[in-house]
Design an enzyme around this catalytic site. Structure first.
Site, PDB file in Angstrom:
ATOM      1  N   ALA A   1       0.857  -1.182   0.000  1.00  0.00           N
ATOM      2  CA  ALA A   1       0.000   0.000   0.000  1.00  0.00           C
ATOM      3  C   ALA A   1       0.890   1.228   0.000  1.00  0.00           C
ATOM      4  O   ALA A   1       2.046   1.180   0.447  1.00  0.00           O
ATOM      5  CB  ALA A   1      -0.885  -0.015   1.236  1.00  0.00           C
TER       6      ALA A   1
ATOM      7  N   GLY B   1       0.634  -5.178   0.833  1.00  0.00           N
ATOM      8  CA  GLY B   1      -0.525  -5.328  -0.045  1.00  0.00           C
ATOM      9  C   GLY B   1      -0.182  -5.998  -1.371  1.00  0.00           C
ATOM     10  O   GLY B   1      -1.064  -6.563  -2.027  1.00  0.00           O
TER      11      GLY B   1
ATOM     12  N   GLU C   1      -0.339  -9.597  -0.595  1.00  0.00           N
ATOM     13  CA  GLU C   1      -1.767  -9.882  -0.387  1.00  0.00           C
ATOM     14  C   GLU C   1      -2.502  -9.961  -1.724  1.00  0.00           C
ATOM     15  O   GLU C   1      -3.383 -10.798  -1.910  1.00  0.00           O
ATOM     16  CB  GLU C   1      -2.369  -8.817   0.548  1.00  0.00           C
ATOM     17  CG  GLU C   1      -1.835  -8.987   1.977  1.00  0.00           C
ATOM     18  CD  GLU C   1      -2.121  -7.812   2.893  1.00  0.00           C
ATOM     19  OE1 GLU C   1      -1.812  -6.675   2.495  1.00  0.00           O
ATOM     20  OE2 GLU C   1      -2.634  -8.024   3.998  1.00  0.00           O
TER      21      GLU C   1
ATOM     22  N   GLU D   1       4.737  -4.787   7.172  1.00  0.00           N
ATOM     23  CA  GLU D   1       3.928  -3.763   7.854  1.00  0.00           C
ATOM     24  C   GLU D   1       4.380  -3.521   9.289  1.00  0.00           C
ATOM     25  O   GLU D   1       4.248  -2.414   9.806  1.00  0.00           O
ATOM     26  CB  GLU D   1       2.442  -4.169   7.850  1.00  0.00           C
ATOM     27  CG  GLU D   1       1.774  -4.144   6.480  1.00  0.00           C
ATOM     28  CD  GLU D   1       1.865  -5.455   5.733  1.00  0.00           C
ATOM     29  OE1 GLU D   1       2.753  -6.284   6.049  1.00  0.00           O
ATOM     30  OE2 GLU D   1       1.055  -5.657   4.814  1.00  0.00           O
TER      31      GLU D   1
HETATM   32  C1  HXC Z   1       4.895   4.397  -1.354  1.00  0.00           C
HETATM   33  C2  HXC Z   1       6.884   3.499  -2.077  1.00  0.00           C
HETATM   34  C3  HXC Z   1       6.534   2.245  -1.494  1.00  0.00           C
HETATM   35  C4  HXC Z   1       5.287   2.139  -0.831  1.00  0.00           C
HETATM   36  C5  HXC Z   1       8.488   2.095  -2.424  1.00  0.00           C
HETATM   37  N1  HXC Z   1       8.075   3.350  -2.640  1.00  0.00           N
HETATM   38  N2  HXC Z   1       7.577   1.397  -1.730  1.00  0.00           N
HETATM   39  N3  HXC Z   1       6.047   4.556  -2.019  1.00  0.00           N
HETATM   40  N4  HXC Z   1       4.497   3.230  -0.778  1.00  0.00           N
HETATM   41  N5  HXC Z   1       4.864   1.001  -0.298  1.00  0.00           N
HETATM   42  C6  HXC Z   1       8.806   4.412  -3.349  1.00  0.00           C
HETATM   43  C7  HXC Z   1       9.942   4.979  -2.526  1.00  0.00           C
HETATM   44  O1  HXC Z   1       9.467   5.927  -1.623  1.00  0.00           O
HETATM   45  C8  HXC Z   1      10.809   5.561  -3.616  1.00  0.00           C
HETATM   46  O2  HXC Z   1      10.243   6.786  -4.019  1.00  0.00           O
HETATM   47  C9  HXC Z   1      10.635   4.579  -4.759  1.00  0.00           C
HETATM   48  O3  HXC Z   1       9.412   3.878  -4.502  1.00  0.00           O
HETATM   49  C10 HXC Z   1      11.767   3.562  -4.842  1.00  0.00           C
HETATM   50  O4  HXC Z   1      11.892   2.943  -3.581  1.00  0.00           O
HETATM   51  P1  HXC Z   1      13.276   2.935  -2.757  1.00  0.00           P
HETATM   52  O5  HXC Z   1      12.914   2.735  -1.336  1.00  0.00           O
HETATM   53  O6  HXC Z   1      14.114   4.116  -3.079  1.00  0.00           O
HETATM   54  O7  HXC Z   1      13.949   1.633  -3.350  1.00  0.00           O
HETATM   55  P2  HXC Z   1      14.917   0.601  -2.589  1.00  0.00           P
HETATM   56  O8  HXC Z   1      15.906   1.335  -1.734  1.00  0.00           O
HETATM   57  O9  HXC Z   1      15.462  -0.301  -3.644  1.00  0.00           O
HETATM   58  O10 HXC Z   1      13.952  -0.236  -1.633  1.00  0.00           O
HETATM   59  C11 HXC Z   1      12.916  -1.006  -2.173  1.00  0.00           C
HETATM   60  C12 HXC Z   1      11.956  -1.452  -1.040  1.00  0.00           C
HETATM   61  C13 HXC Z   1      11.533  -0.201  -0.225  1.00  0.00           C
HETATM   62  C14 HXC Z   1      12.702  -2.451  -0.113  1.00  0.00           C
HETATM   63  C15 HXC Z   1      10.784  -2.174  -1.662  1.00  0.00           C
HETATM   64  O11 HXC Z   1      11.020   0.761  -1.129  1.00  0.00           O
HETATM   65  C16 HXC Z   1      10.480  -0.487   0.803  1.00  0.00           C
HETATM   66  O12 HXC Z   1      10.767  -1.021   1.883  1.00  0.00           O
HETATM   67  N6  HXC Z   1       9.244  -0.109   0.490  1.00  0.00           N
HETATM   68  C17 HXC Z   1       8.140  -0.237   1.427  1.00  0.00           C
HETATM   69  C18 HXC Z   1       7.631  -1.639   1.488  1.00  0.00           C
HETATM   70  C19 HXC Z   1       6.535  -1.817   2.514  1.00  0.00           C
HETATM   71  O13 HXC Z   1       6.732  -1.486   3.693  1.00  0.00           O
HETATM   72  N7  HXC Z   1       5.381  -2.282   2.064  1.00  0.00           N
HETATM   73  C20 HXC Z   1       4.217  -2.471   2.941  1.00  0.00           C
HETATM   74  C21 HXC Z   1       3.395  -1.202   2.967  1.00  0.00           C
HETATM   75  S1  HXC Z   1       2.065  -1.323   4.090  1.00  0.00           S
HETATM   76  P3  HXC Z   1      11.160   8.102  -4.281  1.00  0.00           P
HETATM   77  O14 HXC Z   1      10.164   9.157  -4.604  1.00  0.00           O
HETATM   78  O15 HXC Z   1      11.947   8.320  -3.017  1.00  0.00           O
HETATM   79  O16 HXC Z   1      12.024   7.700  -5.450  1.00  0.00           O
HETATM   80  C22 HXC Z   1       0.916  -2.247   3.294  1.00  0.00           C
HETATM   81  C23 HXC Z   1      -0.389  -2.411   4.012  1.00  0.00           C
HETATM   82  C24 HXC Z   1      -1.432  -3.066   3.150  1.00  0.00           C
HETATM   83  O17 HXC Z   1       1.125  -2.734   2.233  1.00  0.00           O
HETATM   84  C25 HXC Z   1      -2.812  -2.978   3.746  1.00  0.00           C
HETATM   85  C26 HXC Z   1      -3.420  -1.641   3.725  1.00  0.00           C
HETATM   86  C27 HXC Z   1      -4.804  -1.600   4.225  1.00  0.00           C
END
Ligand code: HXC
Length: 257
Positions: free
Chosen positions: A63, A108, A111, A131
């Site tokens: 998400a 997500g 999921e 998460e």
């Molecule tokens: C918004 C995201 C994102 C996310 C990555 N980006 N994941 N933006 N939401 N979930 C964006 C980053 O901010 C960045 O934007 C660009 O994508 C590239 O990501 P980087 O972090 O620079 O890349 P890298 O260093 O290679 O790391 C990749 C990664 C990391 C390990 C996947 O991005 C990460 O940990 N992302 C979050 C993953 C996560 O926590 N997902 C769960 C979310 S909660 P910029 O603009 O800086 O270039 C969820 C809940 C679901 O899913 C249920 C909801 C109801």
């Protein structure tokens, strides 16, 4: 709908298209998905759906965290509800859905993959429910679907540590069906889709409904559901053709009804 690319065909391809944000799911994209899935549901020309992510880094990295950081508690609850509706819409599609996981499938994103029937991943894929690192928990079905797919022991490990696993481990754990090289991902997904498109659509629909019952129903009710689903498949023109073709030692010609 720039955030979604839909190539309509008998084997349709849906690409989640926010590569700059690693295809993270935000509310407008999820609302677009809900509308699109409704139209696919009623489109009999589409027999199999493949879902993938744009770019070469992510399927869906979860998400949209930036969007969630701006939400109130109530909006967060509504966001989870929206995510659940979209995942349920994938699960309830009467046609087979294949996730072609080309990179990160996190939160997500995992999921979403689990709301699909079959998962093919490239060797670049990474899976996880991170998460917990945001002081959150899976909110699009992960606490329920993950233990069903890989068992409580491994699901607890992924959800409580937030660790990622690679595609090889995901295959060993039974989270995915097949692991292929990155360049082979879509061709392999299409091969699998073609195999499914060659089956009776009626039987596939009933098989999918009965398999879903194994997840949503107690065993006794599920076993009864299977009998009804079998009866519905048995009532189809395709069943008459399928059994007759076997006896006559020829290939069946499905009408998908
Ligand atoms: C918004 C995201 C994102 C996310 C990555 N980006 N994941 N933006 N939401 N979930 C964006 C980053 O901010 C960045 O934007 C660009 O994508 C590239 O990501 P980087 O972090 O620079 O890349 P890298 O260093 O290679 O790391 C990749 C990664 C990391 C390990 C996947 O991005 C990460 O940990 N992302 C979050 C993953 C996560 O926590 N997902 C769960 C979310 S909660 P910029 O603009 O800086 O270039 C969820 C809940 C679901 O899913 C249920 C909801 C109801």
């Amino acid at each position: 709908m720039e955030d979604l690319i839909f190539e309509k065909a008998e084997i349709a391809l849906l690409t989640i298209n926010r590569p700059k944000a690693l295809n993270a799911l935000n509310p407008p994209l999820l609302n677009n998905l809900a509308g699109l899935l409704l139209s696919i549901r009623h489109d009999h020309a589409v027999r199999v759906l493949i879902v993938t992510g744009a770019g070469d880094r992510a399927f869906v990295a979860g998400a949209d965290i930036a969007a969630m950081s701006e939400m109130t508690s109530v909006e967060g609850l509504e966001f989870s509800n929206l995510c659940h509706r979209v995942m349920a819409a994938f699960e309830d599609l009467p046609i087979p859905v294949i996730a072609a996981v080309n990179g990160f499938a996190l939160g997500g994103g995992l999921e979403l993959a689990m709301a699909c029937d079959l998962v093919i991943a490239s060797d670049k894929a990474r899976f996880g429910q991170p998460e917990i690192n945001l002081a959150l928990i899976p909110g699009a079905g992960g606490t329920q679907r993950l233990p069903h797919r890989i068992g409580q022991v491994r699901a607890r490990e992924l959800i409580m540590t937030g660790d990622m696993i690679d595609a090889k481990t995901a295959l060993e754990w039974g989270l995915i069906n097949k692991l292929v090289g990155a360049e082979q991902l879509l061709p392999e997904a299409r091969n699998l889709a073609a195999k499914l498109a060659a089956k009776s659509g009626v039987a596939l629909r009933q098989a999918k409904a009965a398999l879903r019952a194994s997840f949503t129903m107690e065993e006794d009710a599920g076993l009864r559901f299977e009998q009804s689903a079998f009866g519905l498949a048995f009532a189809s023109a395709d069943r008459i053709e399928g059994t007759k073709a076997f006896v006559e030692k020829r290939d069946p010609k499905w009408q998908h009804r």
